[in-house]
Scaffold this active site. Structure first.
Site, PDB file in Angstrom:
ATOM      1  NE  ARG A  36      19.089  29.702 124.269  1.00 43.39           N
ATOM      2  CZ  ARG A  36      19.273  30.365 125.397  1.00 43.39           C
ATOM      3  NH1 ARG A  36      18.684  31.513 125.584  1.00 43.39           N
ATOM      4  NH2 ARG A  36      20.049  29.877 126.355  1.00 43.39           N
ATOM      5  CG  ASP A 106      15.181  45.188 129.458  1.00 41.56           C
ATOM      6  OD1 ASP A 106      14.238  45.482 130.215  1.00 41.56           O
ATOM      7  OD2 ASP A 106      15.075  44.357 128.537  1.00 41.56           O
ATOM      8  CG  HIS A 121      17.640  35.712 134.575  1.00 41.14           C
ATOM      9  ND1 HIS A 121      17.171  35.435 133.309  1.00 41.14           N
ATOM     10  CD2 HIS A 121      17.558  34.546 135.261  1.00 41.14           C
ATOM     11  CE1 HIS A 121      16.831  34.159 133.235  1.00 41.14           C
ATOM     12  NE2 HIS A 121      17.041  33.611 134.411  1.00 41.14           N
ATOM     13  CB  CYS A 129      31.131  47.538 146.019  1.00 41.62           C
ATOM     14  SG  CYS A 129      32.787  47.181 146.692  1.00 41.62           S
ATOM     15  CB  CYS A 132      32.010  48.166 150.890  1.00 44.79           C
ATOM     16  SG  CYS A 132      31.550  49.247 149.502  1.00 44.79           S
ATOM     17  CB  CYS A 150      33.611  50.207 145.170  1.00 43.51           C
ATOM     18  SG  CYS A 150      32.818  50.938 146.618  1.00 43.51           S
ATOM     19  CB  THR A 190       9.920  33.507 127.057  1.00 49.74           C
ATOM     20  OG1 THR A 190      10.795  32.449 127.478  1.00 49.74           O
ATOM     21  CG2 THR A 190       8.521  33.238 127.573  1.00 49.74           C
ATOM     22  CG  ASN A 213       7.286  33.222 121.707  1.00 47.76           C
ATOM     23  OD1 ASN A 213       7.852  34.241 122.084  1.00 47.76           O
ATOM     24  ND2 ASN A 213       7.953  32.175 121.254  1.00 47.76           N
TER      25      ASN A 213
END
Length: 240
Positions: A36, A106, A121, A129, A132, A150, A190, A213
């Site tokens: 942001r 990451d 997240h 896949c 499967c 896949c 954050t 922060n």
């Protein structure tokens, strides 16, 4: 070392039940843009807003376009853990840090050596896949073009939480319990504007809430210690 970092060091030395909750600002010092701020992902210009492209609906309807954006803006395979990641791993190895709770995808906390990492997240390092459920590493995304498939013919989806998708209940439960039980809660990198993840701070019941922060957050009035500085610098000096 300034007085605030000295105070943080004393807090860390006195506790063996510390939890860290972090966001995009933890990884900016590794060269990964946040979302942001000026120049961040959400200030980029594309045919569709990033919030739209990174949605479940868009992924299902425009998978090829999703992957063009995802490869261009969401993947940083050459990024390496910075001083913040390393300090947290060191703190865990010393038996003081019980968990890292991260909004980032990451995988840098794990690369730095942290073992108990709760990824709210998901992780771009895992890709699954949709047919499967075979799991693939990041290379399957980087080394292919278009929509990665896949061996069974199914579409491979990054194991990240898109807009319109819910957070994993198991990870959420572990994270809220860990925060609730923590003696010290450090929140870093954050703005605490992304829910439901940010609302997890409300589960903390202790009296040592530390915010690291560079800008103000909505939780500043609840903090026992606020440090406006580089999170890598702060943590590396406080943990040494």
């Amino acid at each position: 070392m300034n007085a605030d970092i000295t105070k943080l060091r004393n807090i860390l030395q006195a506790s063996d039940n510390i939890v860290f909750f972090g966001g995009a600002g933890v990884s900016t010092e590794s060269g990964i843009p946040d979302f942001r701020s000026e120049g961040g992902l959400y200030n980029s210009t594309y045919e569709h807003p990033p919030e739209t492209i990174l949605s479940r609906t868009f992924f299902m309807k425009h998978t090829d376009e999703f992957y063009r954006f995802y490869r261009d803006k969401m993947l940083y395979p050459d990024a390496a853990p910075n001083d913040a990641h390393k300090a947290l791993a060191q703190l865990e190895k010393a038996g003081k840090l019980k968990a890292v709770i991260t909004q980032n995808v990451d995988g840098l906390h794990t690369q730095a050596g942290s073992k108990n990492v709760l990824e709210l997240h998901g992780s771009a390092l895992r890709n699954i896949c949709m047919t499967c459920k075979e799991c693939y590493p990041l290379d399957i995304i980087i080394q292919t073009q278009g929509v990665p498939l896949c061996s069974c013919g199914g579409i491979i989806k990054p194991d990240v939480v898109l807009y319109e998708e819910g957070l994993c209940p198991t990870v959420m439960s572990k994270a809220t319990t860990t925060i609730y039980d923590a003696d010290v809660l450090i929140v870093g990198g954050t703005s605490l504007n992304v829910y439901p993840a940010a609302g997890m701070i409300d589960y903390y019941r202790g009296n040592k809430l530390v915010l690291i922060n560079k800008s103000a957050t909505v939780y500043d009035r609840h903090a026992d210690l606020i440090i406006r500085d580089s999170i890598g610098k702060v943590l590396s000096e406080a943990v040494l």
